[in-house]
Scaffold this motif. Sequence first.
Motif, short mmCIF file in Angstrom:
data_model
loop_
_atom_site.label_atom_id
_atom_site.label_comp_id
_atom_site.label_asym_id
_atom_site.label_seq_id
_atom_site.Cartn_x
_atom_site.Cartn_y
_atom_site.Cartn_z
N THR A 1 0.86 -1.09 0.00
CA THR A 1 -0.03 -0.08 0.20
C THR A 1 0.90 1.27 0.09
O THR A 1 2.08 1.21 0.80
N CYS A 2 0.40 2.28 -0.65
CA CYS A 2 0.98 3.45 -0.84
C CYS A 2 1.14 4.20 0.62
O CYS A 2 0.44 4.18 1.53
N PRO A 3 2.47 4.85 1.17
CA PRO A 3 2.54 5.38 2.12
C PRO A 3 2.42 6.87 2.26
O PRO A 3 2.63 7.62 3.14
N TYR A 4 1.82 7.50 1.16
CA TYR A 4 1.61 8.87 1.22
C TYR A 4 0.12 9.16 1.71
O TYR A 4 -0.19 9.18 2.81
N CYS A 5 -0.63 9.51 0.59
CA CYS A 5 -2.04 10.15 1.07
C CYS A 5 -3.14 9.28 1.55
O CYS A 5 -2.99 7.89 1.51
N GLY A 6 -4.04 9.66 2.18
CA GLY A 6 -5.28 8.99 2.88
C GLY A 6 -6.01 8.09 1.76
O GLY A 6 -6.91 7.47 2.35
N VAL A 7 -5.94 8.43 0.59
CA VAL A 7 -6.58 7.33 -0.30
C VAL A 7 -6.33 6.08 -0.05
O VAL A 7 -7.16 5.27 -0.17
N GLY A 8 -4.95 5.89 0.10
CA GLY A 8 -4.65 4.44 0.37
C GLY A 8 -4.40 3.50 -0.70
O GLY A 8 -5.04 2.35 -0.72
N CYS A 9 -3.94 3.84 -1.63
CA CYS A 9 -3.87 3.04 -3.10
C CYS A 9 -3.05 1.70 -2.93
O CYS A 9 -2.09 1.73 -2.35
N ARG B 1 -4.56 2.45 -10.69
CA ARG B 1 -4.10 3.73 -10.95
C ARG B 1 -3.04 4.00 -9.80
O ARG B 1 -3.25 3.64 -8.63
N LEU B 2 -2.36 5.01 -10.08
CA LEU B 2 -1.30 5.69 -9.00
C LEU B 2 -1.08 7.05 -9.44
O LEU B 2 -1.05 7.37 -10.58
N CYS B 3 -0.99 7.77 -8.56
CA CYS B 3 -0.45 9.40 -8.76
C CYS B 3 1.03 9.40 -8.92
O CYS B 3 1.65 8.40 -8.78
N VAL B 4 1.59 10.52 -9.43
CA VAL B 4 2.86 10.64 -9.51
C VAL B 4 3.79 10.58 -8.56
O VAL B 4 4.98 9.73 -8.42
N LYS B 5 3.39 10.76 -7.24
CA LYS B 5 4.00 10.50 -5.95
C LYS B 5 4.20 8.94 -5.82
O LYS B 5 5.30 8.39 -5.56
N GLY B 6 3.00 8.26 -5.99
CA GLY B 6 3.21 6.75 -5.71
C GLY B 6 3.64 6.17 -6.88
O GLY B 6 4.65 5.27 -6.58
N SER B 7 3.86 6.69 -8.01
CA SER B 7 4.50 5.91 -9.11
C SER B 7 6.06 6.10 -8.95
O SER B 7 6.68 5.31 -9.61
N HIS C 1 -5.34 14.39 -3.13
CA HIS C 1 -6.02 13.08 -2.88
C HIS C 1 -6.38 12.75 -4.73
O HIS C 1 -7.39 12.46 -5.16
N PRO C 2 -5.31 12.79 -5.43
CA PRO C 2 -5.41 12.65 -6.95
C PRO C 2 -6.17 11.25 -7.38
O PRO C 2 -6.96 11.55 -8.33
N ILE C 3 -5.93 10.31 -6.75
CA ILE C 3 -6.67 9.07 -7.37
C ILE C 3 -8.26 9.22 -6.89
O ILE C 3 -8.92 8.97 -7.93
N LEU C 4 -8.45 9.87 -5.65
CA LEU C 4 -9.94 10.10 -5.62
C LEU C 4 -10.67 10.90 -6.51
O LEU C 4 -11.76 11.02 -7.04
S1 SF4 Z 1 -3.26 9.03 -4.49
FE1 SF4 Z 1 -1.14 9.18 -4.74
S2 SF4 Z 1 -0.25 9.79 -2.75
FE2 SF4 Z 1 -2.45 9.03 -2.35
S3 SF4 Z 1 -2.31 6.86 -2.02
FE3 SF4 Z 1 -2.73 6.84 -4.12
S4 SF4 Z 1 -0.54 6.83 -5.11
FE4 SF4 Z 1 -0.43 7.28 -3.04
#
Ligand code: SF4
Length: 879
Positions: free
Chosen positions: A6-14, A40-46, A170-173
């Motif tokens: 799981t991604c360690p950045y935002c609260g979307v929790g991808c 999908r992932l945003c640029v931070k997650g990717s 919360h880009p993916i949301l």
């Molecule tokens: S939206 Fe981006 S930062 Fe947030 S959990 Fe998903 S990949 Fe990670």
Amino acid sequence: MKQQTTCPYCGVGCGITAELSANRILSVSGDPQHPANRGRLCVKGSTLHETTAPEARLLLPSIEGRAVSWDTALDKVARQIRQAVDQHGPGSVAMYLSGQLLTEDYYVANKLMKGFLGSAHVDTNSRLCMASTVAGHKRAFGADAVPGCYEDLEIADLILLVGSNAAWNHPILYQRIQAAKQANPSLRVVVIDPRATASCDLADLHLQLQPGSDAALFNALLVYLADQGHVDHAFLLQHAEGFEQTLATARADTPDISIAATKTGLDSHDLTRFFRWFAATERTVSLFSQGVNQSSSGTDKVNSLINCHLATGRIGKPGSSPFSLTGQPNAMGGREVGGLANQLAAHMDFSPENVDRVQRFWNAPNMASEPGHKALELFNAVERGEIKVLWIMATNPLVSLPDTHLIRRALKRCELVIVSESMADTDTLQLADICLPASSWGEKNGTVTNSERCISRQRSLLPPPGEARHDWQIICEVAKRLGFADAFNYSHPADIFAEHAALSGFENAGKRCFDISGLSRLSQTEYDQLQPIQWPITADAPYGTQRLFSNGKFFTPSGKARLIPVSSQQPMQQLTDEAPLRLNTGRIRDQWHTMTRTGRTPTLFRHRAEPFIDLHPLDAATHALQDQDLARLENAQGQFIGRVRITPGQRPGEVFVPMHWTQSFSSEGRCNVLIESVADPISGQPESKQGAVRLSGVVTAWHARLLTAKHLSVNLRGYWARMPQQQAMGYALADSDWPESWSDWCLQHLGQRPDLSLQTQPNGQLRACALENGKLLWLLLVSPDKHFPDLKPLDRQFTRSNLTALQQLNLLKSDQDSASGELICSCFQVDDPTIRAAIQSGCHSVEALGKALSCGTNCGSCIPELKALLAQEAEDVTH
Ligand code: SF4
């Protein structure tokens, strides 16, 4: 080999699928099975795999700067905690934790402090993020519980984004909303925000309200709903209480639309339009975030919004919910185990029954019976000398808390500051007496809970580097040394999770909302294979629970939801003649928190490379400032220097600065030096979005770009901001005096005179470089103006092991430079000039740009900026 995590950045929790080979993460991609992001992932997650190299990691325990063995460090930690408790009582020991910790780390930290040492002075950086929501939820629902789920966004007919720039944060949301709008053109989006952010790209209506006036807006909405006959009296009668008093208070505060218009600074017609849409749309989801929470009346603002949902019965139904977006990956998990000083474990509070219940479950010898200090109170107590031992884990309070100077004084005064940290270079670490190297994302093993109550596994993909250990292991080792071995004898995070799950169900019988007892008997294998699941998870709901409160039952004593009377308040930080501008602080698209992780990825600096100040054109004109000038914000507490960005998206009289830059990344880029230490009296959440400052230009005689070999340490003065490149370390520099001798300047700041230099004319452009055995050591580009070439070709020269004489000479010449531009699409590295050129050559839509340049076709976070460029270019053609 592939592994899910799981991604360690935002609260979307991808969910993430990581590709591994030989103890390296080769790549990451979105997990198509995860319900939050569906691939999908945003640029931070990717770019996560770029952040896992062992360089820049804290590798060894140390005491007062000397590397020591783990035994020595842990013995000292335990000895000093014991000594402080014996001499000054349990209240002399405190912990400050983080939403970056996993639930299992958090659980043992709380258990040790609240059950075994007897101190409730345990708070977390989640206090800065969503404490007002926690308090608002508890007042309204009797439990800190998010009623809805992400799927509601696809069912709703009206989505509010209140104090939330989801497009960036919360880009993916946000992309799910975008897709929902495409699928359902009648879906309306209303953005309620003092700034015109990237999220306005989807907005059918943007209410650009006066900062802090949210409660007046929602009070006026409640009055409108009542007066126009849109209240669900049947729901109120059966399932809620407090409506009449709440309505009377709202009416006294904001009786009609014209008063609402005055209080919010909004146009009456826009207000009426919004009220009509809300009144007419049963399926409404109100997403809210830090713009609501980070306020001295944040809890009231949360309740003013929830009041409107309760009054219309819009809760617990598909597509109808108030919905808090959490900032951090495990802010929710921290709440679940009692990470906040006013909570016990498993969402219990400090009522005598709950204290007794948790004490019996843990068989705890020294149970804390009163709430501890919330974050700001805690650091004030440290500064007063009441806290003798402070243990900080996975967070950087010297940057993230308001009134940086107070936090520095507090840490200096504290007898023992222990910092558990994965990175070697954080501002807070510099004030630690004991540094403990901790594992990080990719190594940690446990669970996190996202904004929709979904528990996901973060899995261990790599061994921790050096001697780094997991936080739960470090805490348990200290607990054992304090004599609590039996209670902290866990061999795997699965053991901790099972205990946490069992406590949530202990003497619960449906009385407490947070119940994951259905997971309390997981074997280690089942824990390892756990798939994302939303709590509550009980015998009655073994596969989790998508929505809460569908049965109209709440967790208050009466079982009814509570409407809370709210009177709108002004911000505590008042504007004055000395500080006449309203300061807003927040996140940007490509950085995370205090950059300890994202700051290692050069790609993520190309969107916004330096600390900046967003200004309205009128304020820029009043202060004689041009775009890209350096400017200073200051008040009685401190100063911030950043690059001016002129944008009509700001309201006149208001400025916005990013929250990410630290002392390690900039000379004067820490926004929290300007924020006063004031907080919501109920939630304790600081008022981070309503500072008061004055603005002035910074006089500059020269600007420069500096590239250095990564191992070189430099001694910079004046303005500087670090901007890492792929091969070299990059810096933006500026100062007010042109040096008499650049050669002397280089010696003083870079430790060496140039080997080669070329100055076009006195006080004109200068380039200089130093070499070591034919390899580039540093390269300096000085200019009296602010225009510099693209640094990428120059950065590549740092890979050459033996530069020829011609190559060295070419470094000093500017005739082969290519123009630099701000990066718009981080995934495909497409910058502003390239996109503008494509538009001018006939790409007149986002799709056409995507076809030609690929921009916007991966994570989609840049689509609002692509649209803005298309609009700007179209406007330029019209004029
Ligand atoms: S939206 Fe981006 S930062 Fe947030 S959990 Fe998903 S990949 Fe990670």
